[in-house]
Each structure stands twice: as C-alpha cells, then as structure tokens.
Design a protein around this motif. Structure first.
Motif, PDB file in Angstrom:
ATOM      1  N   GLU A 197       0.840  -1.184   0.000  1.00 58.00           N
ATOM      2  CA  GLU A 197       0.000   0.000   0.000  1.00 58.00           C
ATOM      3  C   GLU A 197       0.885   1.248   0.000  1.00 58.00           C
ATOM      4  N   LEU A 198       2.004   1.167   0.766  1.00 54.42           N
ATOM      5  CA  LEU A 198       2.923   2.300   0.890  1.00 54.42           C
ATOM      6  C   LEU A 198       4.313   1.836   0.460  1.00 54.42           C
ATOM      7  N   LYS A 199       4.893   2.479  -0.536  1.00 49.40           N
ATOM      8  CA  LYS A 199       6.207   2.086  -1.050  1.00 49.40           C
ATOM      9  C   LYS A 199       7.081   3.320  -1.241  1.00 49.40           C
ATOM     10  N   LEU A 200       8.390   3.056  -1.427  1.00 51.55           N
ATOM     11  CA  LEU A 200       9.381   4.119  -1.519  1.00 51.55           C
ATOM     12  C   LEU A 200      10.117   4.024  -2.850  1.00 51.55           C
ATOM     13  N   SER A 201      10.236   5.144  -3.548  1.00 55.44           N
ATOM     14  CA  SER A 201      11.070   5.201  -4.750  1.00 55.44           C
ATOM     15  C   SER A 201      12.128   6.269  -4.563  1.00 55.44           C
ATOM     16  N   ASP A 202      12.922   6.493  -5.606  1.00 59.98           N
ATOM     17  CA  ASP A 202      13.925   7.554  -5.522  1.00 59.98           C
ATOM     18  C   ASP A 202      13.281   8.934  -5.455  1.00 59.98           C
ATOM     19  N   LYS A 203      11.958   8.994  -5.708  1.00 56.93           N
ATOM     20  CA  LYS A 203      11.252  10.274  -5.680  1.00 56.93           C
ATOM     21  C   LYS A 203      10.344  10.428  -4.471  1.00 56.93           C
ATOM     22  N   GLY A 204      10.436   9.498  -3.519  1.00 58.11           N
ATOM     23  CA  GLY A 204       9.704   9.670  -2.271  1.00 58.11           C
ATOM     24  C   GLY A 204       8.777   8.527  -1.927  1.00 58.11           C
ATOM     25  N   LEU A 205       7.985   8.744  -0.864  1.00 57.81           N
ATOM     26  CA  LEU A 205       6.978   7.780  -0.413  1.00 57.81           C
ATOM     27  C   LEU A 205       5.702   7.961  -1.213  1.00 57.81           C
ATOM     28  N   PHE A 206       5.043   6.819  -1.549  1.00 49.61           N
ATOM     29  CA  PHE A 206       3.819   6.906  -2.340  1.00 49.61           C
ATOM     30  C   PHE A 206       2.750   5.955  -1.814  1.00 49.61           C
ATOM     31  N   ASP A 207       1.525   6.477  -1.736  1.00 46.96           N
ATOM     32  CA  ASP A 207       0.337   5.653  -1.592  1.00 46.96           C
ATOM     33  C   ASP A 207       0.120   5.007  -2.952  1.00 46.96           C
ATOM     34  N   THR A 208       0.295   3.683  -3.043  1.00 47.56           N
ATOM     35  CA  THR A 208       0.350   3.055  -4.356  1.00 47.56           C
ATOM     36  C   THR A 208      -1.021   2.903  -5.015  1.00 47.56           C
ATOM     37  N   LYS A 209      -2.084   2.920  -4.238  1.00 50.16           N
ATOM     38  CA  LYS A 209      -3.411   2.844  -4.852  1.00 50.16           C
ATOM     39  C   LYS A 209      -3.810   4.184  -5.445  1.00 50.16           C
ATOM     40  N   GLU A 210      -3.593   5.233  -4.678  1.00 53.55           N
ATOM     41  CA  GLU A 210      -3.991   6.565  -5.141  1.00 53.55           C
ATOM     42  C   GLU A 210      -2.918   7.235  -5.988  1.00 53.55           C
ATOM     43  N   ARG A 211      -1.719   6.630  -6.036  1.00 56.50           N
ATOM     44  CA  ARG A 211      -0.585   7.217  -6.752  1.00 56.50           C
ATOM     45  C   ARG A 211      -0.330   8.648  -6.284  1.00 56.50           C
ATOM     46  N   GLN A 212      -0.316   8.809  -4.976  1.00 53.80           N
ATOM     47  CA  GLN A 212      -0.085  10.131  -4.378  1.00 53.80           C
ATOM     48  C   GLN A 212       1.158  10.095  -3.502  1.00 53.80           C
ATOM     49  N   GLY A 213       1.931  11.155  -3.586  1.00 53.29           N
ATOM     50  CA  GLY A 213       3.061  11.286  -2.695  1.00 53.29           C
ATOM     51  C   GLY A 213       2.601  11.458  -1.260  1.00 53.29           C
ATOM     52  N   ILE A 214       3.321  10.844  -0.332  1.00 51.09           N
ATOM     53  CA  ILE A 214       2.981  10.897   1.089  1.00 51.09           C
ATOM     54  C   ILE A 214       4.159  11.507   1.842  1.00 51.09           C
ATOM     55  N   PRO A 215       3.922  12.556   2.626  1.00 50.55           N
ATOM     56  CA  PRO A 215       5.041  13.098   3.422  1.00 50.55           C
ATOM     57  C   PRO A 215       5.438  12.117   4.511  1.00 50.55           C
TER      58      PRO A 215
END
Length: 570
Positions: free
Chosen positions: A540-558
């Motif tokens: 549900e929550l994953k990390l890329s080189d561009k930050g944390l993301f809610d993977t269902k909503e495709r939204q960046g998460i602080p």
C-alpha cells in the motif's frame, strides 16, 4: 513404418479427459506421430516407461527470467531438468535498466528451452513522475517487438489510473497497438487490489488476466468477470484451491511461477508449484492440466501442451504424481541431457557500468530536518507483513530531539533509495516497521521495478558500508553487521544479473537470505520482501527515488504528517 522414438508401457496423460491411460508414444522428428494403446511401429530408439507417468512438458506463461538473476542460457539449463519446456517471459526487469536494448540482448540468445516473450507494458512501472528507471519503453519500441513472432502477449499492465483515464494515455495506445497487430496478442494484467467497479473498468479496457496474489473471494469475482487467473505459489492457499476445485474453474486457471529466486531454483521450478497445488487439495490430473494445457491455450500456443499426433514432442517422464521430479525430460523429441549446445549470454561493456550513483554519506541516515526542535512526530511507516509483498501503511508517533527524528529509538528501520542511473542523483527516505530486529543493514540494486539502489537498516555504520560496497560491486545484494560485510551476491550485469553459473549464485543468495533472517526480518520470502519495498504497483505504501507513495492513489505521502512540541518548548 519406422519411427525415431517409441516410448512404451507408460501411463500417458490424456489432456481433454484429464486422466492417465496405458499407451505407447511414437515420435518422428520433433513431433508426436501417434499415441495408441499398443503400437506396432519399429523404432530407432525404444524406451520402456513401465510403471511411470508421462505428461506434456510444463508451460509457464507468466514469469521473469531476471528474477533468477541469470541470463536466458543459464536459465534454460536450470529449468529444463525440472520438466519446464516452454515459458512466456516478461523481461521488464532488464527493460527497466536498459530498455529495448536489454530485451533484444535476451532474445538473441539461442536456448534449448522455448522462450516466448511479453512486451513490457510499463517501463517505468508507475511512470516517470513516480520513479526513475534506466530504460523507457515507448510506442515505437512496442511496434518493433510486435514484428517478432516470439512476442505473444503484452506484459502485466499495472497502471490502472492511466488505463481507465478519460485522457489519451500511453498505456491505452500500447494496448491498441497490440489489439490491431494482425495476430492474437494477449493482454496480461496486474491488479492485486482491484474489485467491483474498478475491476470491471480494468477488464473493459482490454486486460483479461491477472497473476497477483488471490483469495477465494477474488478468484470467484475475477473469473465471473471473465478473467483468466495465473496462480503462483503464494496464491495456492487452501482457500484458493478449495474455490477452484469446488467450482471446477480449471479452464480459467494456469499454474505459473512469476518469480523464482536462485536458491529456490536449484530445488525446482514450475514442478514445485504443481506439487504444492496437489498438496493443497487439487487432484493431480487437474493440476497437470493447469500446468500444461490451459496456459498454452491462453497464449495461443496450439502446437504444444498435450501429447497428441502433430504436436511438439515435449514430454516428461515421472515416477509418481506426488513429487513431480522428472526421471527424464524430452524436448522436441530428444532426451534433454545437459544443455551443452546452449550459448552463454554475453553482454556489452556498458552493461557492467550501470550503477552511477554517489557513495552514501553518514548524513544520509540522519533525519534532522524536523520543523520542531523537541517533541514528537506522527510519521508514515511501511509495515512489512510476514507473507507476500504487501506493505501496509501504518502511522507511529516517534520522538523528535534537536530537530532529528529518532527512528532508531522508536525501534524502526530506515530505508533510503538512491537514483542509480546518473540522471538526477535523487535520494529519498522512508521508515520501516517489522524490518531488522538486530543491528545491521542490507543494500541491493535488485529493487522492483526500476532497480535503483535501496539500503535498509537500523545501524547507520552498517548501512554506509553496505551501500558503498554495492556501488563498488556495480550491483547485487550486501548484508552488513557490526561494521563488516556478512554476506554478498555479485550482480554486475545491470545490477540485476550474474554472468556466472547458478550454483555459486544460489549459494551466495542463500547466505544473504540467512543473514536477513538471523537479523530478525520475518517474511515467507525475505529476499523478495526487501526487493519490493520499492514496488510502486503493489499495495500500500512504497518508496522510490522520488519519495513515499500511496500506491493505490498514486499520491506522494510526506514522511511526517504532523508534529507536537514538548510542553513549553519549540
């Protein structure tokens, strides 16, 4: 009539009736010539198969060669002895590193194993706004690959939002290219969390198969909506098997591997999935059907998947229908021995120089930019589960001292991703719960799907050591404890493959696996769990080189949601 090969007295699998009967098999050249209760042919070679079972060669229609961290030739040598004679490989891992150049390098290798290919549909998987990959697959690349007859499907479509968007999107254009290619190109999907209207929209857009982890409920919903399901090992739960058996869904199901790690590959491949399906309650006759015929039919491979006149003479001789360990494997009418005629995969020099990120600094592991000096912060954490690749989105209050998040004091691990292709040098951080329990670290460039450099740990000195060693190795896995490297796997080809043999690779990866388990990482497959902390198409929550993301909503998460200061302090 004289035939090339006559196999007598075996219990031969009858595909359409899903049963075994005593029969003789005649082979001429690369094809079955006749199958009859008692043959009257003379033969150059006669094999007595008394008290054995004969099944078609196993066909794996959803898998990734790169997951075994070896090239096509070594992979062929590894799986044919397990009875696997045909695969449909989705090379999106090598494509994420090198684009179509990497795919063509794979396709140029001649193997005894029949390898058909999927076109990677999503490179990068979540899109360039969310992660940085080394290669990018465009529509022109798709057209080039469609010209090759070995390309039989579009690989797992993952980008749900772009697929159902009202806008004109790249994935919709790629699907249209496949649908108008002038031949039957199947559209494969990846939809682990879709249900209801979302699932219906996904299917309407042209995707009618899924290989992700299933439940009994999802099996019924997806098959009722017309989806073909490819069941890998983690889906073969008693609940799923019972659902398939109770509702006789064998026509809608194939057994597949998806990803097989090197240290598991030395003990089996699709035959292991077949064995597990039987152990969990599927009759052997139906399990063989789902490991041979249904996948072949799904992919339009009508010349194989059954023992019948005119079909390709791929078959496996078994001692029993319990273990599924072959006594002999026949590929195109000849007994497979050792793959001595297969080429070794060779790679250009640039494939060995793909890790271009900077060496880590100790400051990378200090989260010291908090808005308050002292107090506490509510942070998002990636919660590792004990089974599968799902990472749940949790929240924790952790201390803040002197503007620093005290993640170690809170019992968490820190994950840091480094963009490794030399494009922008981005670095991002996330916090992980249920990771390593003892002090240490692991670093890898085998991080789904873009394969940037990931380091995870709870000891900054070990994290620094592991990351630095990975950069110098040009890719692989490294574990570190107490200021020393404790295990490593060298993967210098694109940071994801070895150019050596399987046995040494399996031994090294087994040592890394043991180190992770000894440090307290708990998961049914710790290697895959670590490597999918960066998989943005998995819940549900994953990390890329561009930050944390809610993977269902495709939204960046602080990382930090809010702060609370200590009473009377700023």
């Amino acid at each position: 009539m004289k035939v090339d090969l006559l196999v007598q007295n075996g219990w031969v699998y009858r595909t359409y009736r899903q049963c075994f009967e005593k029969a003789d098999i005649a082979v001429v050249g690369e094809k079955f010539y006749d199958v009859s209760p008692a043959s009257c042919y003379e033969a150059d070679l006669v094999v007595d198969a008394e008290e054995t079972y004969i099944i078609p060669g196993l066909i794996d229609v959803h898998m990734h060669i790169e997951s075994s961290m070896i090239g096509p030739a070594e992979f062929s040598r590894a799986v044919l002895p397990w009875g696997v004679t045909t695969v449909a490989a989705d090379p999106h891992e090598i494509a994420n590193v090198f684009g179509i150049t990497g795919i063509k390098r794979f396709m140029d290798v001649k193997t005894d194993l029949d390898i058909f290919y999927a076109i990677p549909s999503s490179v990068p998987a979540a899109g360039p706004d969310y992660e940085t990959s080394g290669g990018v697959m465009g529509e022109e690349d798709v057209l080039k690959l469609l010209e090759d007859g070995r390309v039989i499907c579009l690989g797992e479509v993952m980008n749900y939002r772009d697929l159902v968007s009202l806008q004109d999107t790249k994935i919709k254009r790629i699907i249209e290219q496949c649908q108008t290619a002038g031949r039957d190109i199947r559209i494969e999907g990846h939809c682990p969390s879709l249900t209801g209207r979302d699932l219906a929209a996904f299917i309407r857009a042209g995707v009618d198969a899924d290989h992700t982890q299933q439940t009994g409920e999802s099996v019924l919903e997806k098959t009722d909506m017309g989806m073909f399901l490819e069941l890998q090992e983690k889906s073969l739960t008693p609940d799923v098997i019972n659902t398939v058996v109770t509702h006789r869904l064998y026509e809608n199901v194939a057994l597949v591997t998806d990803d097989v790690m090197p240290d598991h590959l030395v003990t089996g491949h699709l035959n292991r999935v077949l064995r597990l399906a039987v152990e969990r309650g599927m009759a052997a006759e139906q399990a063989v059907y789902c490991a041979t015929f249904t996948g072949a039919r799904r992919m339009g491979l009508h010349d194989r998947g059954m023992i019948a006149p005119g079909k390709q003479a791929d078959f496996v001789i078994l001692k029993d229908l319990v273990h599924f360990n072959p006594l002999a494997v026949y590929k195109s009418g000849k007994r497979y021995e050792n793959g001595s005629g297969e080429e070794k995969t060779t790679y250009p020099d640039e494939f060995y120089q793909s890790v271009k990120c900077r060496l880590a600094l100790e400051s990378d592991f200090k989260l010291n930019r908090c808005k308050i000096k002292n107090g506490k912060a509510l942070v998002s954490v990636m919660q590792v589960q004990e089974s599968g690749t799902r990472i749940c989105h949790g929240k924790r209050w952790i201390p803040v001292k002197n503007h620093c998040l005290c993640w170690q004091e809170a019992g968490l691990c820190l994950a840091v991703v480094y963009e490794r292709y030399g494009k922008h040098g981005g670095v991002s951080s996330g916090l992980v719960e249920n990771g390593l329990k003892l002090p240490g670290a692991v670093a890898t460039t085998w991080s789904h799907d873009s394969h940037n450099l990931l380091v995870l740990g709870n000891s900054p000195k070990d994290m620094l050591l592991a990351q630095n060693r990975i950069v110098h190795m040009q890719g692989g896995y490294v574990t570190a404890r107490e200021g020393a490297v404790s295990a490593s796997v060298n993967l210098p080809v694109g940071g994801i493959l070895t150019d050596g043999g399987l046995d040494k690779l399996a031994e090294d990866l087994s040592a890394v696996r043991k180190e992770l388990e000894d440090m307290g990482y708990k998961n049914s497959n710790v290697i895959m769990s670590v490597s999918t902390l960066t998989l943005l198409v998995s819940p549900e929550l994953k990390l890329s080189d561009k930050g944390l993301f809610d993977t269902k909503e495709r939204q960046g998460i602080p990382l930090v949601e809010k702060y609370e200061c200590e009473k009377g302090k700023g």
